[in-house]
Design a protein around this motif. Structure first.
Motif, PDB file in Angstrom:
ATOM      1  N   SER A 166       0.768  -1.291  -0.015  1.00 27.37           N
ATOM      2  CA  SER A 166      -0.020   0.035  -0.190  1.00 27.37           C
ATOM      3  C   SER A 166       0.764   1.267  -0.042  1.00 27.37           C
ATOM      4  CB  SER A 166      -0.895  -0.165   1.162  1.00 27.37           C
ATOM      5  OG  SER A 166      -1.912   1.014   1.074  1.00 27.37           O
ATOM      6  N   SER A 167       1.812   1.097   0.742  1.00 29.41           N
ATOM      7  CA  SER A 167       2.896   2.399   0.724  1.00 29.41           C
ATOM      8  C   SER A 167       3.560   2.706  -0.433  1.00 29.41           C
ATOM      9  CB  SER A 167       3.919   2.191   2.110  1.00 29.41           C
ATOM     10  OG  SER A 167       3.376   2.256   3.173  1.00 29.41           O
ATOM     11  N   GLU A 189       2.275   1.523  -3.523  1.00 26.73           N
ATOM     12  CA  GLU A 189       1.318   2.002  -4.309  1.00 26.73           C
ATOM     13  C   GLU A 189       1.121   3.587  -4.164  1.00 26.73           C
ATOM     14  OE1 GLU A 189      -3.232   1.005  -5.852  1.00 26.73           O
ATOM     15  OE2 GLU A 189      -2.363  -0.200  -4.372  1.00 26.73           O
ATOM     16  N   ASP A 190       1.100   3.908  -3.022  1.00 28.04           N
ATOM     17  CA  ASP A 190       0.786   5.276  -2.634  1.00 28.04           C
ATOM     18  C   ASP A 190       2.117   6.155  -3.258  1.00 28.04           C
ATOM     19  OD1 ASP A 190      -1.724   5.036  -1.610  1.00 28.04           O
ATOM     20  OD2 ASP A 190      -0.513   5.087   0.603  1.00 28.04           O
ATOM     21  N   ALA A 191       3.322   5.926  -3.167  1.00 26.74           N
ATOM     22  CA  ALA A 191       4.412   6.520  -3.642  1.00 26.74           C
ATOM     23  C   ALA A 191       4.306   6.502  -5.188  1.00 26.74           C
ATOM     24  CB  ALA A 191       5.476   6.030  -3.260  1.00 26.74           C
ATOM     25  N   ILE A 247       1.508   6.309  -7.053  1.00 30.35           N
ATOM     26  CA  ILE A 247       0.636   7.225  -7.582  1.00 30.35           C
ATOM     27  C   ILE A 247       0.918   8.662  -7.386  1.00 30.35           C
ATOM     28  CG2 ILE A 247      -1.879   7.976  -6.935  1.00 30.35           C
ATOM     29  CD1 ILE A 247      -2.575   5.062  -6.265  1.00 30.35           C
ATOM     30  N   ASP A 248       1.601   9.071  -6.207  1.00 29.85           N
ATOM     31  CA  ASP A 248       2.200  10.519  -5.950  1.00 29.85           C
ATOM     32  C   ASP A 248       3.028  10.869  -7.397  1.00 29.85           C
ATOM     33  OD1 ASP A 248       0.664  10.586  -3.732  1.00 29.85           O
ATOM     34  OD2 ASP A 248       2.281  10.223  -2.564  1.00 29.85           O
ATOM     35  N   LEU A 259      11.540   3.272   1.213  1.00 29.14           N
ATOM     36  CA  LEU A 259      10.639   4.014   0.142  1.00 29.14           C
ATOM     37  C   LEU A 259      11.415   5.014  -0.532  1.00 29.14           C
ATOM     38  CD1 LEU A 259       7.717   4.288  -0.577  1.00 29.14           C
ATOM     39  CD2 LEU A 259       7.396   5.639   0.995  1.00 29.14           C
TER      40      LEU A 259
END
Length: 102
Positions: free
Chosen positions: A4-5, A7-9, A11-12, A91
């Motif tokens: 999830s982390s 994926e968020d990165a 998308i950002d 990350l």
């Protein structure tokens, strides 16, 4: 939580995320058919090694990074030149690798 982390990165960064693949069948299908600029591969997907997926991506010229709790010890000799992120991964390092694909 790690996926999830990541994926968020992505998308950002403006990426479109097409996974995760939760089994080898889905991973192989995505590796063969999906349009992508790069991939992150957990070395172990539901108890199976991800090497068939890595081979498909190599044949297609798609860059990828291995993510593993085993470090380089969990890779084949032919994969040692690929980037490897030790889990839990940084990350910032993941983003650095992805940015290199653009």
């Amino acid at each position: 939580m790690i996926a999830s982390s990541l994926e968020d990165a992505l998308i950002d960064l403006g990426c479109v995320v097409i996974g995760p693949a939760l089994n080898m069948s889905d991973a192989i299908r995505l590796a063969r058919e999906a349009e992508m600029d790069g991939a992150s591969l957990d070395v172990n997907i539901a108890g199976e090694k991800v090497y068939a997926v890595a081979d498909i991506l190599m044949e297609r010229g798609i860059p990828f990074v291995f993510m593993t709790g085993y470090g380089n010890a969990g890779l084949r000799e032919s994969d040692l030149s690929r980037p490897v992120l030790q889990k839990p991964c940084s990350l910032a390092r993941f983003v650095e690798i992805v940015m290199g694909w653009r």
